[in-house]
Design an enzyme around this catalytic site. Sequence first.
Site, short mmCIF file in Angstrom:
data_model
loop_
_atom_site.label_atom_id
_atom_site.label_comp_id
_atom_site.label_asym_id
_atom_site.label_seq_id
_atom_site.Cartn_x
_atom_site.Cartn_y
_atom_site.Cartn_z
N GLU B 50 0.90 -1.19 0.14
CA GLU B 50 0.03 -0.05 -0.08
C GLU B 50 0.92 1.33 -0.18
OE1 GLU B 50 -0.48 -2.52 1.80
OE2 GLU B 50 -2.65 -3.35 1.62
N PHE B 112 -12.43 -7.77 12.87
CA PHE B 112 -11.16 -8.06 11.91
C PHE B 112 -10.50 -7.13 11.06
CE2 PHE B 112 -9.44 -10.38 8.16
CZ PHE B 112 -8.15 -10.70 8.74
N GLN B 113 -9.51 -6.72 10.91
CA GLN B 113 -8.69 -5.76 10.10
C GLN B 113 -9.47 -4.33 10.24
OE1 GLN B 113 -8.37 -7.22 6.11
NE2 GLN B 113 -6.37 -7.90 6.69
N LYS B 162 -17.77 -1.17 4.56
CA LYS B 162 -18.16 -2.27 3.60
C LYS B 162 -19.61 -2.04 3.20
CE LYS B 162 -18.05 -7.17 2.55
NZ LYS B 162 -17.92 -8.42 3.50
N MET B 481 24.10 9.38 3.88
CA MET B 481 23.67 10.69 4.57
C MET B 481 24.05 10.74 6.28
SD MET B 481 23.55 14.05 4.08
CE MET B 481 22.89 14.44 2.66
#
Lengths: 171, 589
Positions: B50, B112-113, B162, B481
Amino acid sequence: MDVENVEREHIISMRVENRSGVLARVAGLFSGRGYNIESLTVAPTLDATISLMTIVTKGDARIIEQILKQLNKLVDAISVVDLTERAHIDRDMAIIKVTTTPETRAEVFRIADIFRARVMDSTNTMYTLEVTGPGRKVEAMIYQLRSLGIEEVIRAGRIAVAREPYGADTT
Amino acid sequence: MMLNGSQIFIESLKREGVDVIFGLPGGVVLKIFDALHQQSDVKVVLTRHEQGAGHMAEGYAKATGRPGVALVTSGPGMTNIVTPLADAYMDSVPIVVFTGQVPTQLIGNDAFQEADNIGISRPCTKHNFLVRDVKDLARTIREAFHIATTGRPGPVLVDIPKDVSINTAEFDYPETVNLRGYDPDPGDDKTLITRAAEAICQAKRPIIYVGGGAVFSNAADEVKALAEIAHIPVDMTLMGLGVFPASHPLSLGMLGMHGSYTANMAIHNADLVIAVGSRFDDRVTGKTSEFCPKAKIIHIDIDPTSIRKIRDIEVHIPILGDVKAVLTELTQALKVSIDGNKKDLREPWWNQLHEWTEQHPLTYSQSDDEAIKPQYVIDRLYQLTTEKDPIVATDVGQHQMWAAQYFKLEHPRRWLTSGGLGTMGFGFPAAMGAQEAYPGRLVLCVTGDGSFQMNLQELATAVLYKLPVKIVIINNHYHGMVRQWQDLFYEGRYASSHLSGLPDYVKLAEAYGAVGLRATSPSDVDQVIQEALHTDGPVLMDFEVSRSENVYPMIPAGGANHEMLLEDPPHLGQAATSSVEAPETVTLS
């Protein structure tokens, strides 16, 4: 000392969308950028889609300017006004439980009277007092009662409104 | 027309002119992906992570000026895209990120999630929305795009449960947006523009300090007009690179921590600083109490919070407004009031600027029998590709600064870099986003061996979608760096900066079905670049460079802009804190 650097208390009145999450946006802005909140009250206005928040904060001119700009930038903020910059009236309210003995009972009652506080509840060993007034007055009363034995203080947080200009209807 | 939420989502995106979304499916967004699968107006680029989707949306937006769009699932899908959101918020990139959410009746149940997408993204978005009812979906999408693209642009997140993607509602896309708390166009103050014009006419040592805001405002022509009409030198910030042509005689290049000597000396000694769409970032100002001590400051910005934000920096003429509009008016005012050619008044200033450039030009040395210098790679890349007007994406670190210094850009929206957040892993997916928008153009990704590993999984996406990004890895086997700071400020103790266990990048590219090339000596460099340019599809070039090269000039953190290190101090890695002090005062008539 540079006037810009003097820390002062400011009362900010803002109208916001009456939606869930708006309080979190305001509170998150203050915590995320390290600004102080001394008190914050929020309640719906006559227009049910708008809530009014009164925020008491402290900072020097630069910080207050940033706070006002950052608040204004919130999409849910409809208007932001620094009442400190104009004539205004502010009110705080406190409920104070004071422990009393036969020796102090009369003194507590006298102080309540001086500050025009109301006795909400009374037992043999305690007064529960309600006081309303400008923030300074509420603080002064708490200060005086402290040595007599305060059990608990609950403050509502400040609310404030701009004064109408004198003679507004004749000019 | 009754549509379900997923159809409303697609129809709304079409109304916003969206042609591609970057994303990755999951349980709660299956309905939306299913609907996307059954149409061809909006293309889906399936990423491998993602974070890649978010940076691709950013790259698309930075290169085109149009909003980039990403679609990810709830929970881990959302938390994985937090970094691109924070990156876009810092760098004012217009992206709209759609996240799935568990069904409305499950919100708050630790389903869930499930994650608090609104709470997590609140401090790193310009605004965010949870859509609780499918009837609000179209209007919310309209508002999200409006907020992302107007005023100071930024990321907006729309959280779609959803059930909202499944339920049906009448589709009616609103023509207008009604947000009473949002006013993106503050207008501008005419009297301040007049005052600014007067200050410019009187200045003997003026400088334009232009940042990313001028890019977003599409104000390249206006910046040029102002510089040319009043004969003013131009310093660019990292985010502003390309908005003014690097080859223009008025350009002094980049200023700031790794800016050119002249750019930094110029702003330090200026008597008038015209800040255009820039925000006085700490990497630009150095020690704020000593930032341009002799200058009056004009600050033009659309974001009121950017003006007078930095405590020690007084802004004398603040002009709130869209950079393009303000510069147009300012140039107009100058045309009317400017008396004669400002070249004469500013000649001593220009003589001084030229002297500085002659004394301390940007420079490096490369001989045939030593390791490849990273600057040489960028320099050759620039020479061999500039004719093609490429888009250059970078990651974060030494390679980024060398690219900023040596890859000279002539036009805006060619430079995709992570400035504010400094996100390693940004460059490659950002390059892919730009390539998706412009399939026919040359898109380069200049990255480091450390940065590239932070999103290399997107090689699969680049191969799959035929995105022919040419990747240039400046491979010094270090977080370079970090190593540089350890050399300079930590007595050379390389704590966790050496990258042992690097993959063989050529084999890595081949494993994904891309082409891998390697250069190990200076004589290989041109050949590798040429071969990459003549190869279709994505190419990964691994340049094994000198491991000890450092980026100069450098203003040590907390130093003032005239206190630059110009080369490795003697006894580097021991007690190296002395700086090459430039003359504090310049006396000009």
